[in-house]
Design an enzyme around this catalytic site. Structure first.
Site, PDB file in Angstrom:
ATOM      1  N   CYS A  31       0.816  -1.215   0.000  1.00  0.00           N
ATOM      2  CA  CYS A  31       0.000   0.000   0.000  1.00  0.00           C
ATOM      3  C   CYS A  31       0.850   1.265   0.000  1.00  0.00           C
ATOM      4  O   CYS A  31       0.335   2.364  -0.145  1.00  0.00           O
ATOM      5  CB  CYS A  31      -0.923   0.015   1.212  1.00  0.00           C
ATOM      6  N   CYS A  33      -1.869  -4.508   7.943  1.00  0.00           N
ATOM      7  CA  CYS A  33      -1.733  -3.152   8.474  1.00  0.00           C
ATOM      8  C   CYS A  33      -1.192  -3.195   9.901  1.00  0.00           C
ATOM      9  O   CYS A  33      -0.428  -2.314  10.299  1.00  0.00           O
ATOM     10  CB  CYS A  33      -3.069  -2.432   8.462  1.00  0.00           C
TER      11      CYS A  33
HETATM   12 FE1  FES Z   1      -1.483   0.463   4.296  1.00  0.00          FE
HETATM   13 FE2  FES Z   1      -3.313  -0.378   6.079  1.00  0.00          FE
HETATM   14  S1  FES Z   1      -3.565  -0.096   3.961  1.00  0.00           S
HETATM   15  S2  FES Z   1      -1.272   0.131   6.397  1.00  0.00           S
END
Ligand code: FES
Length: 164
Positions: free
Chosen positions: A39, A110
């Site tokens: 992400c 996460c």
């Molecule tokens: Fe990147 Fe949760 S989506 S830390």
């Protein structure tokens, strides 16, 4: 659908504990940075250590991560205060998720972010203090299932919930 986030998670997202103020990492005994390739989010965890007892006396952090990363690291930073370095190193994302009252599968990665940054900070402490022999390897590789959608949806929903 069903709201998948516990009250504890929402509480820690709305009122995160132990957020690091400022940039002064010199005030700490160990610094760990971690990025999530999936992400692109980043995390820094810093610790203070009682060198005699090898116990964590303070743990602070900051992140550009999502709501789940914020809540997970907030609760992690509370959990590890008072633990020995070794105990803290062995706290798993599962332990964090449990303490949070559950975390959806696609958000486990996460919670791994804070967790990994903490372990990096612990190893950094060892290196700084001439204890290279104590530096510990990551045990498990985490398989990430994330990024289907919804981090912003989650934050929106949490904020929405807080307003009502
Ligand atoms: Fe990147 Fe949760 S989506 S830390």
């Amino acid at each position: 659908g069903e709201w998948a986030y516990s009250e504890t998670l929402k509480e820690h997202f709305m009122n995160p504990k132990n957020i690091m103020q400022g940039e002064d990492t010199d005030a700490f005994d160990g610094v760990g940075m971690e990025g999530n390739l999936q992400c692109g989010d980043q995390m820094m965890v810093v610790i203070k250590v009682d060198g005699g007892k090898q116990v964590i006396t303070d743990c602070q952090w900051k992140t550009y991560g999502c709501a789940s990363a914020i809540a997970s690291t907030s609760i992690l930073s509370e959990m590890v205060k008072g633990m020995t370095l070794e105990q803290a190193f062995n706290v798993s994302p599962k332990d964090v998720a449990k303490e949070l009252g559950g975390l959806p599968d696609n958000k486990i990665h996460c919670s791994v972010l804070g967790d990994k940054a903490l372990r990096a900070a612990i190893n950094n402490y060892y290196v700084r203090n001439g204890m290279e022999d104590k530096v510990m390897e990551e045990k498990a590789k985490i398989v990430c299932q994330c990024m289907s959608i919804t981090d912003h949806d989650i934050e929106e929903a949490v904020l929405e919930g807080a307003r009502t």
